[in-house]
Enzyme design. Structure first.
Site, PDB file in Angstrom:
ATOM      1  N   LYS A   2       1.057   4.200  -2.876  1.00 60.00           N
ATOM      2  CA  LYS A   2       0.729   5.606  -2.606  1.00 60.00           C
ATOM      3  C   LYS A   2       1.945   6.514  -2.815  1.00 60.00           C
ATOM      4  O   LYS A   2       1.792   7.676  -3.197  1.00 60.00           O
ATOM      5  CB  LYS A   2       0.168   5.750  -1.193  1.00 60.00           C
ATOM      6  CG  LYS A   2      -1.185   5.042  -1.005  1.00 60.00           C
ATOM      7  CD  LYS A   2      -2.253   5.596  -1.930  1.00 60.00           C
ATOM      8  CE  LYS A   2      -3.638   5.033  -1.638  1.00 60.00           C
ATOM      9  NZ  LYS A   2      -4.678   5.621  -2.507  1.00 60.00           N
ATOM     10  N   TYR A  22       0.837  -1.205   0.000  1.00 61.01           N
ATOM     11  CA  TYR A  22       0.000   0.000   0.000  1.00 61.01           C
ATOM     12  C   TYR A  22       0.876   1.261   0.000  1.00 61.01           C
ATOM     13  O   TYR A  22       0.636   2.197  -0.773  1.00 61.01           O
ATOM     14  CB  TYR A  22      -0.895  -0.042   1.240  1.00 61.01           C
ATOM     15  CG  TYR A  22      -1.872   1.093   1.360  1.00 61.01           C
ATOM     16  CD1 TYR A  22      -3.025   1.141   0.576  1.00 61.01           C
ATOM     17  CD2 TYR A  22      -1.660   2.122   2.279  1.00 61.01           C
ATOM     18  CE1 TYR A  22      -3.929   2.184   0.704  1.00 61.01           C
ATOM     19  CE2 TYR A  22      -2.559   3.161   2.413  1.00 61.01           C
ATOM     20  CZ  TYR A  22      -3.692   3.189   1.628  1.00 61.01           C
ATOM     21  OH  TYR A  22      -4.594   4.225   1.753  1.00 61.01           O
TER      22      TYR A  22
HETATM   23  P1  NAP Z   1     -13.240   2.375   1.222  1.00 61.41           P
HETATM   24  O1  NAP Z   1     -14.242   2.863   2.202  1.00 61.41           O
HETATM   25  O2  NAP Z   1     -12.694   1.003   1.353  1.00 61.41           O
HETATM   26  O3  NAP Z   1     -13.855   2.575  -0.256  1.00 61.41           O
HETATM   27  C1  NAP Z   1     -13.068   2.209  -1.368  1.00 61.41           C
HETATM   28  C2  NAP Z   1     -13.778   2.606  -2.638  1.00 61.41           C
HETATM   29  O4  NAP Z   1     -12.945   2.264  -3.752  1.00 61.41           O
HETATM   30  C3  NAP Z   1     -15.098   1.890  -2.846  1.00 61.41           C
HETATM   31  O5  NAP Z   1     -15.980   2.778  -3.496  1.00 61.41           O
HETATM   32  C4  NAP Z   1     -14.718   0.738  -3.764  1.00 61.41           C
HETATM   33  O6  NAP Z   1     -15.794   0.279  -4.577  1.00 61.41           O
HETATM   34  C5  NAP Z   1     -13.684   1.423  -4.641  1.00 61.41           C
HETATM   35  N1  NAP Z   1     -12.759   0.515  -5.312  1.00 61.41           N
HETATM   36  C6  NAP Z   1     -11.874  -0.351  -4.725  1.00 61.41           C
HETATM   37  N2  NAP Z   1     -11.186  -1.004  -5.685  1.00 61.41           N
HETATM   38  C7  NAP Z   1     -11.641  -0.555  -6.885  1.00 61.41           C
HETATM   39  C8  NAP Z   1     -11.329  -0.844  -8.219  1.00 61.41           C
HETATM   40  N3  NAP Z   1     -10.366  -1.723  -8.563  1.00 61.41           N
HETATM   41  N4  NAP Z   1     -11.997  -0.190  -9.201  1.00 61.41           N
HETATM   42  C9  NAP Z   1     -12.947   0.720  -8.881  1.00 61.41           C
HETATM   43  N5  NAP Z   1     -13.298   1.040  -7.628  1.00 61.41           N
HETATM   44  C10 NAP Z   1     -12.648   0.402  -6.639  1.00 61.41           C
HETATM   45  O7  NAP Z   1     -11.940   3.328   1.203  1.00 61.41           O
HETATM   46  P2  NAP Z   1     -11.739   4.820   1.778  1.00 61.41           P
HETATM   47  O8  NAP Z   1     -11.241   4.723   3.154  1.00 61.41           O
HETATM   48  O9  NAP Z   1     -12.909   5.664   1.457  1.00 61.41           O
HETATM   49  O10 NAP Z   1     -10.473   5.267   0.884  1.00 61.41           O
HETATM   50  C11 NAP Z   1     -10.615   6.037  -0.301  1.00 61.41           C
HETATM   51  C12 NAP Z   1      -9.221   6.415  -0.792  1.00 61.41           C
HETATM   52  O11 NAP Z   1      -8.529   7.141   0.230  1.00 61.41           O
HETATM   53  C13 NAP Z   1      -8.333   5.219  -1.117  1.00 61.41           C
HETATM   54  O12 NAP Z   1      -7.507   5.518  -2.225  1.00 61.41           O
HETATM   55  C14 NAP Z   1      -7.497   5.057   0.121  1.00 61.41           C
HETATM   56  O13 NAP Z   1      -6.271   4.406  -0.130  1.00 61.41           O
HETATM   57  C15 NAP Z   1      -7.294   6.511   0.513  1.00 61.41           C
HETATM   58  N6  NAP Z   1      -6.966   6.682   1.936  1.00 61.41           N
HETATM   59  C16 NAP Z   1      -7.828   6.294   2.921  1.00 61.41           C
HETATM   60  C17 NAP Z   1      -7.453   6.473   4.247  1.00 61.41           C
HETATM   61  C18 NAP Z   1      -8.342   6.083   5.407  1.00 61.41           C
HETATM   62  O14 NAP Z   1      -7.895   6.215   6.570  1.00 61.41           O
HETATM   63  N7  NAP Z   1      -9.560   5.633   5.189  1.00 61.41           N
HETATM   64  C19 NAP Z   1      -6.204   7.006   4.550  1.00 61.41           C
HETATM   65  C20 NAP Z   1      -5.364   7.375   3.537  1.00 61.41           C
HETATM   66  C21 NAP Z   1      -5.757   7.207   2.230  1.00 61.41           C
HETATM   67  P3  NAP Z   1     -16.845  -0.834  -4.003  1.00 61.41           P
HETATM   68  O15 NAP Z   1     -17.691  -0.109  -2.988  1.00 61.41           O
HETATM   69  O16 NAP Z   1     -17.620  -1.222  -5.183  1.00 61.41           O
HETATM   70  O17 NAP Z   1     -16.026  -1.907  -3.405  1.00 61.41           O
END
Ligand code: NAP
Length: 247
Positions: free
Chosen positions: A159, A155
């Site tokens: 990133k 991961y």
């Molecule tokens: P999440 O709740 O797990 O949601 C992930 C989203 O990405 C869902 O809509 C999922 O679709 C979609 N997705 C996953 N794989 C995909 C693919 N191959 N093609 C198209 N869509 C895909 O994640 P989140 O926490 O909101 O994170 C969103 C972004 O922020 C990510 O890039 C993550 O790495 C980044 N981020 C998050 C955090 C955190 O603390 N949460 C911290 C740093 C960075 P489905 O619903 O259909 O599965």
């Protein structure tokens, strides 16, 4: 901030940060094309919530790591709205594990969704944005991509790659009035972090100077800022939205 008459493509808009980004951009007038991997019902619910704010919204199933599906997503957005002004590369996954035990499949899958997916979407919209003589691309990075994290080598690498991709594309596209920036969230309350063991979640809190997890809305407001007129002279930057975690 007004995005009236503009179209935003948001990957992974069905849940979490992506959903909040869709709503924040819609609240400010943007029509939304959002994609999801498997959660069709959640994607439709996000689209309905956007439409309730008075804009048009489209859902497309698209695995961002597949070039053909990414082309289909952008074609669907163009067919529905005639233009793409904003691209938010938000879709992302984790497959955590210690380096020594990490399978090649888990390494490749995370790189494919997070890094290759971001590349494919950027490549697919850049020609359209060049035609339109402007655009905004915002990529979701992570503080983990800046600092590393035990158990997240795949991961973190994906990133960190997003940062390099962002800066390179920013240099290539700056002269064409297209800005490319990254937002690096810290520890945000979504399904992704809910999957972590409670002990690991508790251990992270003392590392956050602001003393709380972030919300998806905290991140969405930063994304909307970078998509807006007020950020017109900002490109190639990584904006941490992390309560001070990475400073
Ligand atoms: P999440 O709740 O797990 O949601 C992930 C989203 O990405 C869902 O809509 C999922 O679709 C979609 N997705 C996953 N794989 C995909 C693919 N191959 N093609 C198209 N869509 C895909 O994640 P989140 O926490 O909101 O994170 C969103 C972004 O922020 C990510 O890039 C993550 O790495 C980044 N981020 C998050 C955090 C955190 O603390 N949460 C911290 C740093 C960075 P489905 O619903 O259909 O599965």
């Amino acid at each position: 901030m007004s995005f009236a008459g503009k179209c935003a493509v948001v990957t992974g808009g069905s849940r979490g940060i992506g959903r909040a980004v869709c709503l924040e951009l819609a609240r400010n007038g943007a029509d939304i094309a959002l994609c999801y991997a498997g959660s069709e019902a959640a994607a439709r619910e996000t689209a309905a919530a956007c439409e309730a704010l008075g804009v048009k919204a489209l859902t497309v199933q698209c695995d961002v790591s597949e070039a053909g599906q990414v082309s289909g997503l952008m074609e669907a957005a163009l067919a529905a709205f005639g233009r793409i002004d904003i691209l938010v590369n938000n879709a992302g996954i984790t497959r955590d594990g210690l380096l020594m035990r990490m399978s090649e499949a888990d390494f490749d899958r995370v790189l494919a969704a997070n890094l290759r997916g971001t590349f494919l979407c950027m490549r697919a919209v850049s020609r359209q944005m060049l035609k339109q003589r402007g655009g905004r691309i915002i990529n979701l990075g992570s503080v983990v991509g800046l600092r590393g994290n035990a158990g997240q080598a795949n991961y973190a690498a994906s990133k960190a790659g997003v940062v390099g991709l962002t800066k390179s594309a920013a240099k290539e596209l700056a002269g064409r009035n297209i800005t490319v920036n990254a937002v690096a969230p810290g520890f945000i309350d979504t399904d992704m972090t809910a999957a972590m063991p409670e002990k690991a979640r508790e251990a992270l809190l003392p590392n956050i100077p602001m003393g709380r997890m972030g919300t998806a809305e905290d991140v969405a407001r930063a994304v909307a800022f970078l998509a807006g007129d007020g950020a017109g002279y900002i490109t190639g930057q990584v904006l941490c939205v992390d309560g001070g975690m990475a400073m």
